[in-house]
Design a protein around this motif. Structure first.
Motif, PDB file in Angstrom:
ATOM      1  N   ALA A 270     -18.564 137.875  40.501  1.00  0.00           N
ATOM      2  CA  ALA A 270     -17.671 138.026  41.649  1.00  0.00           C
ATOM      3  C   ALA A 270     -17.205 139.469  41.799  1.00  0.00           C
ATOM      4  O   ALA A 270     -17.064 139.976  42.914  1.00  0.00           O
ATOM      5  N   PHE A 271     -16.995 140.136  40.667  1.00  0.00           N
ATOM      6  CA  PHE A 271     -16.582 141.540  40.724  1.00  0.00           C
ATOM      7  C   PHE A 271     -17.727 142.414  41.222  1.00  0.00           C
ATOM      8  O   PHE A 271     -17.532 143.308  42.053  1.00  0.00           O
ATOM      9  N   THR A 272     -18.934 142.157  40.725  1.00  0.00           N
ATOM     10  CA  THR A 272     -20.093 142.956  41.111  1.00  0.00           C
ATOM     11  C   THR A 272     -20.415 142.804  42.592  1.00  0.00           C
ATOM     12  O   THR A 272     -20.703 143.785  43.290  1.00  0.00           O
ATOM     13  N   LYS A 273     -20.334 141.584  43.095  1.00  0.00           N
ATOM     14  CA  LYS A 273     -20.721 141.318  44.485  1.00  0.00           C
ATOM     15  C   LYS A 273     -19.606 141.586  45.480  1.00  0.00           C
ATOM     16  O   LYS A 273     -19.858 142.067  46.596  1.00  0.00           O
ATOM     17  N   TYR A 274     -18.366 141.282  45.094  1.00  0.00           N
ATOM     18  CA  TYR A 274     -17.271 141.303  46.065  1.00  0.00           C
ATOM     19  C   TYR A 274     -16.066 142.130  45.617  1.00  0.00           C
ATOM     20  O   TYR A 274     -15.054 142.159  46.318  1.00  0.00           O
ATOM     21  N   LYS A 275     -16.167 142.771  44.468  1.00  0.00           N
ATOM     22  CA  LYS A 275     -15.045 143.542  43.901  1.00  0.00           C
ATOM     23  C   LYS A 275     -13.816 142.668  43.666  1.00  0.00           C
ATOM     24  O   LYS A 275     -12.676 143.155  43.666  1.00  0.00           O
ATOM     25  N   ALA A 276     -14.040 141.378  43.468  1.00  0.00           N
ATOM     26  CA  ALA A 276     -12.928 140.463  43.181  1.00  0.00           C
ATOM     27  C   ALA A 276     -12.469 140.665  41.745  1.00  0.00           C
ATOM     28  O   ALA A 276     -13.294 140.613  40.826  1.00  0.00           O
ATOM     29  N   PRO A 277     -11.191 140.918  41.511  1.00  0.00           N
ATOM     30  CA  PRO A 277     -10.715 141.072  40.129  1.00  0.00           C
ATOM     31  C   PRO A 277     -11.042 139.836  39.308  1.00  0.00           C
ATOM     32  O   PRO A 277     -10.821 138.705  39.772  1.00  0.00           O
ATOM     33  N   GLU A 279      -9.548 138.447  36.935  1.00  0.00           N
ATOM     34  CA  GLU A 279      -8.383 137.587  36.728  1.00  0.00           C
ATOM     35  C   GLU A 279      -8.174 136.649  37.920  1.00  0.00           C
ATOM     36  O   GLU A 279      -7.809 135.484  37.741  1.00  0.00           O
ATOM     37  N   ASP A 280      -8.416 137.156  39.146  1.00  0.00           N
ATOM     38  CA  ASP A 280      -8.267 136.305  40.327  1.00  0.00           C
ATOM     39  C   ASP A 280      -9.320 135.206  40.333  1.00  0.00           C
ATOM     40  O   ASP A 280      -9.026 134.041  40.648  1.00  0.00           O
ATOM     41  N   THR A 281     -10.559 135.575  40.002  1.00  0.00           N
ATOM     42  CA  THR A 281     -11.627 134.581  39.967  1.00  0.00           C
ATOM     43  C   THR A 281     -11.313 133.497  38.947  1.00  0.00           C
ATOM     44  O   THR A 281     -11.479 132.298  39.226  1.00  0.00           O
ATOM     45  N   CYS A 282     -10.839 133.895  37.774  1.00  0.00           N
ATOM     46  CA  CYS A 282     -10.504 132.902  36.747  1.00  0.00           C
ATOM     47  C   CYS A 282      -9.375 131.985  37.208  1.00  0.00           C
ATOM     48  O   CYS A 282      -9.397 130.774  36.938  1.00  0.00           O
ATOM     49  N   ARG A 283      -8.402 132.519  37.909  1.00  0.00           N
ATOM     50  CA  ARG A 283      -7.308 131.684  38.417  1.00  0.00           C
ATOM     51  C   ARG A 283      -7.858 130.635  39.394  1.00  0.00           C
ATOM     52  O   ARG A 283      -7.479 129.461  39.344  1.00  0.00           O
ATOM     53  N   HIS A 284      -8.744 131.076  40.287  1.00  0.00           N
ATOM     54  CA  HIS A 284      -9.326 130.145  41.254  1.00  0.00           C
ATOM     55  C   HIS A 284     -10.168 129.078  40.552  1.00  0.00           C
ATOM     56  O   HIS A 284     -10.141 127.907  40.941  1.00  0.00           O
ATOM     57  N   ILE A 285     -10.918 129.490  39.531  1.00  0.00           N
ATOM     58  CA  ILE A 285     -11.726 128.535  38.768  1.00  0.00           C
ATOM     59  C   ILE A 285     -10.823 127.503  38.103  1.00  0.00           C
ATOM     60  O   ILE A 285     -11.068 126.296  38.157  1.00  0.00           O
ATOM     61  N   ARG A 286      -9.777 127.984  37.450  1.00  0.00           N
ATOM     62  CA  ARG A 286      -8.858 127.085  36.750  1.00  0.00           C
ATOM     63  C   ARG A 286      -8.155 126.143  37.731  1.00  0.00           C
ATOM     64  O   ARG A 286      -7.942 124.958  37.429  1.00  0.00           O
ATOM     65  N   ALA A 287      -7.775 126.650  38.899  1.00  0.00           N
ATOM     66  CA  ALA A 287      -7.132 125.799  39.896  1.00  0.00           C
ATOM     67  C   ALA A 287      -8.094 124.710  40.368  1.00  0.00           C
ATOM     68  O   ALA A 287      -7.689 123.560  40.570  1.00  0.00           O
ATOM     69  N   ALA A 288      -9.355 125.068  40.549  1.00  0.00           N
ATOM     70  CA  ALA A 288     -10.351 124.065  40.925  1.00  0.00           C
ATOM     71  C   ALA A 288     -10.500 123.026  39.824  1.00  0.00           C
ATOM     72  O   ALA A 288     -10.695 121.833  40.099  1.00  0.00           O
ATOM     73  N   ALA A 289     -10.393 123.465  38.565  1.00  0.00           N
ATOM     74  CA  ALA A 289     -10.447 122.517  37.456  1.00  0.00           C
ATOM     75  C   ALA A 289      -9.249 121.574  37.491  1.00  0.00           C
ATOM     76  O   ALA A 289      -9.370 120.388  37.165  1.00  0.00           O
ATOM     77  N   GLU A 290      -8.080 122.073  37.905  1.00  0.00           N
ATOM     78  CA  GLU A 290      -6.910 121.202  38.032  1.00  0.00           C
ATOM     79  C   GLU A 290      -7.142 120.135  39.097  1.00  0.00           C
ATOM     80  O   GLU A 290      -6.629 119.008  38.991  1.00  0.00           O
ATOM     81  N   TRP A 299     -14.328 124.461  47.458  1.00  0.00           N
ATOM     82  CA  TRP A 299     -13.444 125.555  47.048  1.00  0.00           C
ATOM     83  C   TRP A 299     -14.045 126.941  47.310  1.00  0.00           C
ATOM     84  O   TRP A 299     -13.445 127.943  46.946  1.00  0.00           O
ATOM     85  N   PHE A 300     -15.229 127.000  47.956  1.00  0.00           N
ATOM     86  CA  PHE A 300     -15.919 128.273  48.142  1.00  0.00           C
ATOM     87  C   PHE A 300     -15.756 128.772  49.576  1.00  0.00           C
ATOM     88  O   PHE A 300     -15.799 127.976  50.522  1.00  0.00           O
ATOM     89  N   ALA A 301     -15.613 130.089  49.739  1.00  0.00           N
ATOM     90  CA  ALA A 301     -15.629 130.673  51.080  1.00  0.00           C
ATOM     91  C   ALA A 301     -17.034 130.599  51.661  1.00  0.00           C
ATOM     92  O   ALA A 301     -17.218 130.348  52.852  1.00  0.00           O
ATOM     93  N   ASP A 302     -18.038 130.836  50.805  1.00  0.00           N
ATOM     94  CA  ASP A 302     -19.440 130.642  51.160  1.00  0.00           C
ATOM     95  C   ASP A 302     -19.916 129.414  50.408  1.00  0.00           C
ATOM     96  O   ASP A 302     -19.966 129.409  49.171  1.00  0.00           O
ATOM     97  N   GLU A 303     -20.273 128.370  51.127  1.00  0.00           N
ATOM     98  CA  GLU A 303     -20.550 127.076  50.496  1.00  0.00           C
ATOM     99  C   GLU A 303     -21.655 127.117  49.442  1.00  0.00           C
ATOM    100  O   GLU A 303     -21.763 126.212  48.616  1.00  0.00           O
ATOM    101  N   ASN A 304     -22.480 128.147  49.464  1.00  0.00           N
ATOM    102  CA  ASN A 304     -23.574 128.244  48.496  1.00  0.00           C
ATOM    103  C   ASN A 304     -23.341 129.282  47.409  1.00  0.00           C
ATOM    104  O   ASN A 304     -24.252 129.561  46.622  1.00  0.00           O
ATOM    105  N   ASP A 305     -22.153 129.850  47.355  1.00  0.00           N
ATOM    106  CA  ASP A 305     -21.902 130.939  46.412  1.00  0.00           C
ATOM    107  C   ASP A 305     -20.621 130.679  45.628  1.00  0.00           C
ATOM    108  O   ASP A 305     -19.513 130.864  46.135  1.00  0.00           O
ATOM    109  N   PHE A 306     -20.777 130.260  44.377  1.00  0.00           N
ATOM    110  CA  PHE A 306     -19.637 129.979  43.500  1.00  0.00           C
ATOM    111  C   PHE A 306     -18.745 131.202  43.348  1.00  0.00           C
ATOM    112  O   PHE A 306     -17.520 131.090  43.180  1.00  0.00           O
ATOM    113  N   ALA A 307     -19.310 132.389  43.431  1.00  0.00           N
ATOM    114  CA  ALA A 307     -18.526 133.608  43.245  1.00  0.00           C
ATOM    115  C   ALA A 307     -17.493 133.817  44.347  1.00  0.00           C
ATOM    116  O   ALA A 307     -16.613 134.676  44.216  1.00  0.00           O
ATOM    117  N   THR A 308     -17.559 133.016  45.414  1.00  0.00           N
ATOM    118  CA  THR A 308     -16.560 133.126  46.494  1.00  0.00           C
ATOM    119  C   THR A 308     -15.455 132.080  46.329  1.00  0.00           C
ATOM    120  O   THR A 308     -14.712 131.822  47.282  1.00  0.00           O
TER     121      THR A 308
END
Length: 521
Positions: A270-277, A279-290, A299-308
């Motif tokens: 996510a950082f390489t493709k979108y410069k997403a920090p 820590e933010d990606t991990c928070r979103h992942i954890r929230a999806a796990a909740e 939970w994705f902005a792009d339905e085919n890309d987990f990094a979003t």
């Protein structure tokens, strides 16, 4: 990329997550991929005091020929999967098989494992199966549906008492009784469990667990000092019309211990493709796990890309329906306590939320309930079975329910039951997979509005698929491929699991409902 926790060796009442307890050893093991499943080491039990293990690790790790896998095997006990030694009898019916499974899936009260991640519980409980060797929050409601059909009401009470114990201990119900789950919960089904139990034990059950339901509500509704339109704090979002709705969240923003390497890699992507920090990606992942839907294109902005993944930007329709039910149940419990003021307060909260659900989740153009992206201030693109939750909780008008029914028949109904979403993203909570809890939510929702024909079709397809798979393999699975019933479900971070608590529960409840309707019909 992520801060390295200093190992901590405080015992007694403190519950320490393994990444904090073992620091560099934990990261080295998880990054080395010694185990195919990151959860394996997160669940490992030390054979000596963790402080001694860490001392030996620092002494030995830089020596020539050091074998990390050998070190782990010497100093840790690895837990086996549930059912690893259970032999099914395919000549039995599925119902007979489930009755034999309940004792296998039931764990007795444990003692504290020094340095292990398991949080001991005071009473017996049922686990899902496979790699899931602990009590899981939202799974347990659907498991209880089957336990009730099996006449195991006492076991339901034990499980509810365990959840009450977790609320008393931590202020909320974590995903499961593991230390690494203490920063997040799961969909709040506790009030539904209490209502289910009250069907056998009477209305006093609501009064007994009122303090626990109230405390759980306070956890989900913690507003901090937030003010202003679309301001947020943890699991709440303040809306411009004065309403407050809920989102999924996690109080940590680091890789999940049970899926460590997967989160590190996705954070890097996510950082390489979108410069997403990261820590933010991990928070979103954890929230999806909740959410329990880990993971879905929902939970994705792009339905085919987990990094979003951007879960914390989303107000989920199912979560807010569950919170509505919790408010209604609190109102009923306070009425039983003859507390008129709080009864009326929670009736008002529930009524306001019901209105907000119509305002923010009903998409008039699609004629379906959608999640709401409060950052974009518009609906998300994901059309999923979460949109059927308002029918389960009787929040839809009859015209809305008819539209939802039509959408379900057209878009989700397949030869083996209901798809979770229409998108084939490779994630397990997407097509072509179907899951027991959502089959039940939709089935009951359809029944609530007298759509008995389509409910019967759904029941026949889902039960038929489970019967077919059991006859073939002797297994009750976590999820199923409902599009091609000759194929096994796929996707996710781990192999398909068998057991399986909520599949067993929904099967028995739905099967008995079908039999009852046949007898009545």
């Amino acid at each position: 990329m992520y801060p390295l926790a200093e190992p901590s060796f405080t015992y007694g009442h403190t519950h320490i997550s393994p990444e904090d307890l073992y620091g560099s050893l934990f990261q080295d093991v998880q990054n080395s991929s010694i185990f195919e499943d990151s959860k394996t080491f997160a669940d490992a039990v030390p054979l000596q005091e963790p402080a001694l293990i860490m001392e030996k690790y620092h002494q030995e790790k830089d020596r020539s020929g050091f074998d990390l896998a050998g070190f782990v095997n010497e100093y840790f006990r690895i837990s086996a999967h549930i059912l690893s030694t259970f032999e099914p009898d395919r000549s039995q019916s599925v119902t007979e098989h489930i009755e034999k499974l309940w004792p296998v899936l039931t764990r007795q009260p444990e003692s504290q494992e020094l340095g292990g991640s398991l949080i001991p519980l005071p009473e017996p409980y049922v686990v899902p199966g496979g790699r899931f060797r602990e009590i899981y929050y939202w799974d347990s409601y659907f498991t209880m549906l089957g336990l009730k059909e099996s006449g195991k009401t006492e076991l339901i009470g034990h499980m509810i008492n365990n959840f009450a114990y977790l609320i008393e201990s931590f202020g909320f119900i974590p995903t499961a009784n593991r230390t690494y789950y203490l920063s997040r919960s799961q969909p709040p089904f506790f009030s539904l469990m209490v209502k289910l139990y009250s069907e056998a034990g009477g209305k006093q059950i609501l009064k007994k667990y009122l303090p626990h339901m109230q405390r759980e509500y306070d956890y989900w509704m913690d507003a901090g000092d937030t003010k202003g339109d679309f301001s947020t704090h943890r699991r709440i979002v303040n809306l411009p019309d004065g309403n407050i709705l809920n989102r999924y969240w996690d109080d940590k923003c680091t890789p999940r211990p049970e899926s460590y390497i997967e989160d590190v890699e996705l954070g890097h992507e996510a950082f390489t493709k979108y410069k997403a920090p990261p820590e933010d990606t991990c928070r979103h992942i954890r929230a999806a796990a909740e959410s329990g839907w880990d993971f879905s294109s929902r939970w994705f902005a792009d339905e085919n890309d987990f990094a979003t993944v951007h879960t914390t930007d989303i107000l989920p329709v199912d979560l807010n329906c569950l919170m509505y039910f919790l408010e209604k149940t609190l109102a009923e419990a306070y009425q039983l306590e003859e507390n008129t003021e709080l009864h009326e307060a929670y009736e008002t909260k529930a009524a306001r939320r019901a209105g907000a659900i119509q305002t923010y989740f009903w998409d008039a153009s699609k004629r379906y309930y959608m999640d709401y992206d409060f950052k974009k201030r518009d609906f998300t693109e994901a059309v999923t079975l979460a949109g059927a939750f308002p029918l389960f909780f009787k929040l839809a008008s009859r015209p809305q329910a008819r539209f939802v029914k039509a959408y379900i028949r057209l878009s989700f109904m397949k030869s083996g039951g209901l798809l979770t979403s229409k998108i084939k993203s490779g994630q397990q909570w997407d097509a072509p997979n179907g899951w027991a809890p959502l089959q039940w939510i939709v089935y009951k929702g359809l029944r609530n509005y007298d759509f008995h024909q389509i409910a019967d079709e759904l029941s026949a397809e889902w039960l038929g698929l489970i019967d077919k798979e059991f006859k073939h393999s002797g297994r009750m699975l976590e999820k199923y491929n409902v599009s091609d019933t000759n194929l096994i479900a796929g996707g996710g971070e781990y192999e398909i699991q068998e057991g399986f608590g909520w599949t067993n529960g929904v099967y028995l409840r739905m099967k008995n409902k079908k039999l009852l309707r046949t007898l009545e019909g």
